[in-house]
Design a protein around this motif. Structure first.
Motif, PDB file in Angstrom:
ATOM      1  N   LEU A 196       0.834  -1.194   0.000  1.00  0.00           N
ATOM      2  CA  LEU A 196       0.000   0.000   0.000  1.00  0.00           C
ATOM      3  C   LEU A 196       0.871   1.247   0.000  1.00  0.00           C
ATOM      4  CD1 LEU A 196      -2.509  -1.106   2.800  1.00  0.00           C
ATOM      5  CD2 LEU A 196      -2.968  -1.076   0.343  1.00  0.00           C
ATOM      6  N   PRO A 197       0.380   2.352  -0.561  1.00  0.00           N
ATOM      7  CA  PRO A 197       1.153   3.606  -0.515  1.00  0.00           C
ATOM      8  C   PRO A 197       1.243   4.141   0.906  1.00  0.00           C
ATOM      9  CG  PRO A 197      -1.054   4.002  -1.394  1.00  0.00           C
ATOM     10  CD  PRO A 197      -0.902   2.507  -1.272  1.00  0.00           C
ATOM     11  N   ASN A 198       2.294   4.906   1.183  1.00  0.00           N
ATOM     12  CA  ASN A 198       2.501   5.435   2.525  1.00  0.00           C
ATOM     13  C   ASN A 198       3.310   6.723   2.423  1.00  0.00           C
ATOM     14  OD1 ASN A 198       3.704   5.944   5.136  1.00  0.00           O
ATOM     15  ND2 ASN A 198       3.095   3.876   5.727  1.00  0.00           N
ATOM     16  N   THR A 199       2.643   7.846   2.554  1.00  0.00           N
ATOM     17  CA  THR A 199       3.297   9.149   2.411  1.00  0.00           C
ATOM     18  C   THR A 199       4.332   9.381   3.495  1.00  0.00           C
ATOM     19  OG1 THR A 199       1.297  10.042   1.381  1.00  0.00           O
ATOM     20  CG2 THR A 199       2.886  11.636   2.245  1.00  0.00           C
TER      21      THR A 199
ATOM     22  N   LEU B 284      -1.264   4.009  10.685  1.00  0.00           N
ATOM     23  CA  LEU B 284       0.106   4.174  11.171  1.00  0.00           C
ATOM     24  C   LEU B 284       1.089   4.380  10.025  1.00  0.00           C
ATOM     25  CD1 LEU B 284       0.452   1.500  14.021  1.00  0.00           C
ATOM     26  CD2 LEU B 284       0.177   3.974  14.253  1.00  0.00           C
ATOM     27  N   GLY B 285       1.994   5.336  10.209  1.00  0.00           N
ATOM     28  CA  GLY B 285       3.004   5.607   9.191  1.00  0.00           C
ATOM     29  C   GLY B 285       4.036   4.510   9.055  1.00  0.00           C
ATOM     30  N   GLU B 286       4.180   3.694  10.088  1.00  0.00           N
ATOM     31  CA  GLU B 286       5.223   2.663  10.075  1.00  0.00           C
ATOM     32  C   GLU B 286       4.892   1.456   9.205  1.00  0.00           C
ATOM     33  OE1 GLU B 286       5.776   5.028  13.818  1.00  0.00           O
ATOM     34  OE2 GLU B 286       4.060   4.177  12.725  1.00  0.00           O
ATOM     35  N   VAL B 287       3.650   1.334   8.742  1.00  0.00           N
ATOM     36  CA  VAL B 287       3.270   0.123   8.019  1.00  0.00           C
ATOM     37  C   VAL B 287       2.805   0.430   6.596  1.00  0.00           C
ATOM     38  CG1 VAL B 287       2.641  -1.101  10.136  1.00  0.00           C
ATOM     39  CG2 VAL B 287       0.885   0.169   8.886  1.00  0.00           C
ATOM     40  N   THR B 288       3.080  -0.506   5.706  1.00  0.00           N
ATOM     41  CA  THR B 288       2.541  -0.452   4.350  1.00  0.00           C
ATOM     42  C   THR B 288       1.499  -1.555   4.152  1.00  0.00           C
ATOM     43  OG1 THR B 288       4.421  -1.790   3.610  1.00  0.00           O
ATOM     44  CG2 THR B 288       4.589   0.609   3.335  1.00  0.00           C
ATOM     45  N   GLY B 289       1.089  -2.164   5.223  1.00  0.00           N
ATOM     46  CA  GLY B 289       0.035  -3.159   5.208  1.00  0.00           C
ATOM     47  C   GLY B 289      -0.282  -3.561   6.629  1.00  0.00           C
ATOM     48  N   LEU B 290      -1.569  -3.697   6.933  1.00  0.00           N
ATOM     49  CA  LEU B 290      -1.966  -4.146   8.276  1.00  0.00           C
ATOM     50  C   LEU B 290      -3.354  -4.766   8.174  1.00  0.00           C
ATOM     51  CD1 LEU B 290      -1.385  -2.540  11.688  1.00  0.00           C
ATOM     52  CD2 LEU B 290      -3.711  -3.236  11.095  1.00  0.00           C
TER      53      LEU B 290
ATOM     54  N   ARG C  21     -10.856  -7.830   1.098  1.00  0.00           N
ATOM     55  CA  ARG C  21     -10.360  -8.423  -0.136  1.00  0.00           C
ATOM     56  C   ARG C  21      -8.863  -8.234  -0.356  1.00  0.00           C
ATOM     57  NH1 ARG C  21     -14.063  -8.071  -5.425  1.00  0.00           N
ATOM     58  NH2 ARG C  21     -12.276  -9.288  -6.177  1.00  0.00           N
ATOM     59  N   HIS C  22      -8.288  -7.136   0.174  1.00  0.00           N
ATOM     60  CA  HIS C  22      -6.836  -6.975   0.053  1.00  0.00           C
ATOM     61  C   HIS C  22      -6.161  -7.783   1.150  1.00  0.00           C
ATOM     62  CE1 HIS C  22      -2.836  -5.315  -0.223  1.00  0.00           C
ATOM     63  NE2 HIS C  22      -3.189  -4.675  -1.329  1.00  0.00           N
ATOM     64  N   PRO C  23      -5.209  -8.644   0.793  1.00  0.00           N
ATOM     65  CA  PRO C  23      -4.621  -9.535   1.810  1.00  0.00           C
ATOM     66  C   PRO C  23      -3.813  -8.829   2.883  1.00  0.00           C
ATOM     67  CG  PRO C  23      -3.425  -9.714  -0.271  1.00  0.00           C
ATOM     68  CD  PRO C  23      -4.648  -8.900  -0.555  1.00  0.00           C
ATOM     69  N   LEU C  24      -3.459  -7.566   2.675  1.00  0.00           N
ATOM     70  CA  LEU C  24      -2.685  -6.834   3.674  1.00  0.00           C
ATOM     71  C   LEU C  24      -3.409  -5.576   4.150  1.00  0.00           C
ATOM     72  CD1 LEU C  24       0.883  -7.485   2.347  1.00  0.00           C
ATOM     73  CD2 LEU C  24       0.241  -7.595   4.757  1.00  0.00           C
ATOM     74  N   LEU C  25      -4.728  -5.671   4.195  1.00  0.00           N
ATOM     75  CA  LEU C  25      -5.507  -4.532   4.676  1.00  0.00           C
ATOM     76  C   LEU C  25      -6.836  -5.031   5.242  1.00  0.00           C
ATOM     77  CD1 LEU C  25      -5.751  -1.412   4.892  1.00  0.00           C
ATOM     78  CD2 LEU C  25      -6.868  -1.452   2.651  1.00  0.00           C
ATOM     79  N   GLY C  26      -7.311  -4.366   6.252  1.00  0.00           N
ATOM     80  CA  GLY C  26      -8.660  -4.625   6.733  1.00  0.00           C
ATOM     81  C   GLY C  26      -8.741  -5.642   7.843  1.00  0.00           C
ATOM     82  N   ILE C  27      -9.705  -6.547   7.703  1.00  0.00           N
ATOM     83  CA  ILE C  27     -10.008  -7.467   8.781  1.00  0.00           C
ATOM     84  C   ILE C  27     -10.362  -8.832   8.194  1.00  0.00           C
ATOM     85  CG2 ILE C  27     -12.400  -6.608   8.799  1.00  0.00           C
ATOM     86  CD1 ILE C  27     -12.486  -7.239  11.810  1.00  0.00           C
TER      87      ILE C  27
END
Length: 426
Positions: free
Chosen positions: A66-69, A112-118, A284-290
């Protein structure tokens, strides 16, 4: 696990040290922030801070999910380490407050800024904490009692067309479906209180047919009326269903919210059918959500009796293994240290289901404690809805007896016609 702590497990992706990021997560969602602040004493931290229980490194990605500014400003080049992190939270921080529980285990973690997926994958609750929330009023055993189905799956269908039918036309269709031999009928999630068939008219029209069928046959068909609305309207509509002799109401969980569903549960003794429409936006995104395991844990605390899990070999994007895991989770005790399954909810299989999907369902879950809902597989059967219902029951009888569908179909024309007709559609 600790008797006074909730454990949440996450999948994360980060270019930083996962252990460090886990500590940031723990601080952010308990007593602190990214650094210790004034007033955050050692005693306060000992009482209220979340604890990182484990960090398991997984694979490494060359590009972020995921993008992360925040990370882009630091020109962090990666690579991006993925890890599974378990954090425990004191129950005293939350109390019996479901929205705050959800805000604690999820909330700002996604920003959180530290992650590009959670992704929140699962929750483990101690029994003493689970006991502070509502239990299903009916669950698996109670739903069987209400419908008179002591054994086997509850065979159900969905009212189609989804919208457009008048209240009287809906009642006529329900009468047809009752006569076809169904155990369960539900509204579609997009048909709640439309102008062409308001609930004030639709509930009496439908229940008139349900009562007539019960008078003729002795069987009560459970109809899940979609009463999704603002809270006071849902309570009024639930009262009307009860006055008309109905046994079930349905809500779109994600759009009503935890508090509204809790209020409805405490107001009404009807079976509460939880529809998860919109869950794909969360999952649906494997590195986002629940993940569904955590999702169903939170919603079961509202006291729902049934939960949708989609269907195997169905029409939606969800992989079969997630459907299987979801059904098993619904039937398992919610609390990690619970002694029995008294709080189990009935999984509702739906989406592209027909007689031909029965074998994979039975093989996957090994139980008939479920709802097996079919729209086209019943209504589009070439010999009519009654034959569609019989074909599904014949398929379930076959797999539970260890027979293949082709073997069973040799002497059962409804199943044979279903296999020939729907099987050609792929």
């Amino acid at each position: 696990m600790h008797a006074d702590r909730i454990e949440a497990t996450y999948l994360i992706e980060t270019p930083l040290a996962p252990a460090k990021v886990a500590e940031v997560m723990a601080g952010e969602q308990s007593c602190g922030t990214f650094t210790r602040v004034h007033g955050e004493t050692d005693d306060l931290r000992a009482r209220a801070r979340a604890i990182v229980e484990s960090v398991e490194k997984l694979d490494v990605a060359e590009t972020p999910a995921l993008p992360n500014t925040w990370l882009e400003r630091q020109r962090n080049p990666g690579p991006w380490q993925r890890a599974r992190v378990t954090i425990s939270f004191p129950t005293a921080n939350i109390g019996a407050n479901l929205p705050t529980l959800a805000a604690t285990v999820a909330g700002n973690l996604y920003d959180l800024g530290e992650v590009t997926g959670l992704r929140l994958e699962s929750l483990r609750l101690p029994q003493a904490y689970r006991a502070q929330f509502d239990l299903p009023r009916h669950g698996v055993a109670g739903t069987r009692r209400l419908t008179g189905v002591a054994d086997g799956p509850l065979v159900g269908s969905i009212i189609k067309p989804n919208v457009g039918l008048s209240a009287e036309e809906t009642g006529e269709l329900v009468g047809t479906l009752c006569a076809a031999g169904l155990d369960f009928i539900k509204d579609d999630e997009i048909c709640a209180d439309p102008a062409h068939a308001p609930l004030a008219q639709r509930i009496p029209a439908v229940m008139d047919r349900v009562r007539r069928h019960q008078d003729r046959t002795g069987k009560h068909v459970m109809v899940a009326f979609n009463i999704t609305d603002e809270t006071d309207a849902m309570r009024r509509h639930a009262d009307l269903v009860e006055r008309e002799g109905g046994s079930c109401i349905m809500v779109s969980l994600n759009w009503c919210g935890y508090s509204a569903v809790q209020t409805l549960r405490r107001h009404s003794g009807l079976a509460l059918h939880g529809h998860r429409n919109g869950f794909g936006a969360l999952s649906r995104h494997p590195l986002l959500g629940i993940g569904f395991d955590a999702y169903q844990a939170l919603w079961r605390l509202t006291g729902v009796d049934h939960m949708h899990v989609h269907g195997l070999n169905g029409k939606f994007a969800q992989p079969d293994d997630e459907v299987i895991e979801g059904a098993r989770a619904c039937l398992a005790p919610l609390a990690a240290d619970a002694a029995d399954g008294s709080d189990a909810v009935m999984p509702a299989f739906s989406s592209g289901q027909w007689a031909g999907t029965v074998p994979v369902t039975w093989e996957a879950v090994g139980t008939a404690d479920l709802m097996f809902m079919s729209g086209g597989g019943i209504m589009a059967h070439p010999d009519g809805p009654a034959a569609g219902v019989r074909s599904i029951r014949q398929a379930w009888d076959a797999v539970r007896a260890g027979r293949t569908l082709d073997e069973a179909a040799a002497g059962q024309p409804e199943l044979r016609r279903s296999l020939d007709f729907f099987g050609k559609k792929g």
